[in-house]
Scaffold this motif. Structure first.
Motif, mmCIF file in Angstrom:
data_model
loop_
_atom_site.group_PDB
_atom_site.id
_atom_site.type_symbol
_atom_site.label_atom_id
_atom_site.label_comp_id
_atom_site.label_asym_id
_atom_site.label_seq_id
_atom_site.Cartn_x
_atom_site.Cartn_y
_atom_site.Cartn_z
ATOM 1 N N PHE A 21 0.823 -1.206 0.000
ATOM 2 C CA PHE A 21 0.000 0.000 0.000
ATOM 3 C C PHE A 21 0.857 1.257 0.000
ATOM 4 O O PHE A 21 1.787 1.389 0.785
ATOM 5 N N ILE A 22 0.532 2.178 -0.905
ATOM 6 C CA ILE A 22 1.184 3.480 -0.965
ATOM 7 C C ILE A 22 0.098 4.537 -0.904
ATOM 8 O O ILE A 22 -0.813 4.547 -1.725
ATOM 9 N N LYS A 23 0.203 5.424 0.077
ATOM 10 C CA LYS A 23 -0.787 6.496 0.216
ATOM 11 C C LYS A 23 -0.403 7.657 -0.702
ATOM 12 O O LYS A 23 0.734 8.130 -0.680
ATOM 13 N N CYS A 24 -1.373 8.090 -1.503
ATOM 14 C CA CYS A 24 -1.153 9.216 -2.404
ATOM 15 C C CYS A 24 -2.508 9.823 -2.732
ATOM 16 O O CYS A 24 -3.413 9.130 -3.181
ATOM 17 N N ASP A 25 -2.645 11.109 -2.498
ATOM 18 C CA ASP A 25 -3.900 11.803 -2.786
ATOM 19 C C ASP A 25 -3.624 12.851 -3.853
ATOM 20 O O ASP A 25 -2.947 13.838 -3.604
ATOM 21 N N ARG A 26 -4.143 12.621 -5.048
ATOM 22 C CA ARG A 26 -3.914 13.568 -6.152
ATOM 23 C C ARG A 26 -4.617 14.893 -5.919
ATOM 24 O O ARG A 26 -4.356 15.862 -6.610
ATOM 25 N N GLU A 27 -5.470 14.962 -4.926
ATOM 26 C CA GLU A 27 -6.177 16.206 -4.585
ATOM 27 C C GLU A 27 -5.238 17.223 -3.944
ATOM 28 O O GLU A 27 -5.492 18.410 -3.963
ATOM 29 N N ASP A 28 -4.131 16.747 -3.392
ATOM 30 C CA ASP A 28 -3.187 17.602 -2.664
ATOM 31 C C ASP A 28 -2.208 18.318 -3.585
ATOM 32 O O ASP A 28 -1.032 17.981 -3.657
ATOM 33 N N GLY A 29 -2.671 19.324 -4.311
ATOM 34 C CA GLY A 29 -1.793 20.115 -5.172
ATOM 35 C C GLY A 29 -1.245 19.324 -6.337
ATOM 36 O O GLY A 29 -1.970 18.609 -7.003
ATOM 37 N N ASP A 30 0.058 19.441 -6.573
ATOM 38 C CA ASP A 30 0.705 18.679 -7.630
ATOM 39 C C ASP A 30 0.408 17.203 -7.381
ATOM 40 O O ASP A 30 0.629 16.701 -6.286
ATOM 41 N N CYS A 35 3.776 12.574 -2.997
ATOM 42 C CA CYS A 35 3.750 11.111 -3.041
ATOM 43 C C CYS A 35 5.135 10.536 -3.360
ATOM 44 O O CYS A 35 5.309 9.822 -4.350
ATOM 45 N N PRO A 36 6.135 10.842 -2.538
ATOM 46 C CA PRO A 36 7.489 10.368 -2.856
ATOM 47 C C PRO A 36 7.597 8.843 -2.893
ATOM 48 O O PRO A 36 8.377 8.296 -3.675
ATOM 49 N N LYS A 37 6.819 8.138 -2.068
ATOM 50 C CA LYS A 37 6.877 6.673 -2.079
ATOM 51 C C LYS A 37 6.380 6.118 -3.408
ATOM 52 O O LYS A 37 6.915 5.138 -3.922
#
Length: 112
Positions: A21-30, A35-37
């Motif tokens: 699992f990798i957490k990444c929210d495209r809503e957060d700006g760029d 999302c470095p992971k």
């Protein structure tokens, strides 16, 4: 599995322990700046057989994702959830949310 980190129903017990699992929210700006992971995982992975994308509120999100994964994915599938909200009762919110995806009980409301 890349997601915003929401684990609805019992998925935190039935799915989360069995996936990377990798957490990444495209809503957060760029879309990938926070999302470095994810960036590291894409960089070190030679090929993904398939990517199934359920979240593309803005067309730019899809374009950015396709660009990031270019040459690394055999199959990229984008599934629009818009049709789910199309049959739902209108909301007062400026953006639809998962809780809005409820088909009206009243047949007259469904027929509108």
């Amino acid at each position: 599995l890349v997601s915003r980190g929401s684990w609805p129903f019992d998925t935190s017990k039935t799915i989360k322990p069995h996936v990377n699992f990798i957490k990444c929210d495209r809503e957060d700006g760029d879309p990938f700046e926070n999302c470095p992971k994810l960036l590291k995982a894409v960089e070190k992975t030679k090929e993904y057989y398939a990517v199934l994308d359920f979240s593309g509120y803005y067309p730019q999100w899809i374009e950015d994702t396709v660009e990031l994964l270019q040459g690394k994915v055999r199959v990229y599938i984008y599934v629009s959830t818009d049709s789910v909200y199309e049959v739902s009762k209108p909301s007062d919110r400026p953006k639809s949310m998962e809780i809005d995806a409820v088909r009206p009980d009243d047949q007259d409301d469904r027929d509108e």
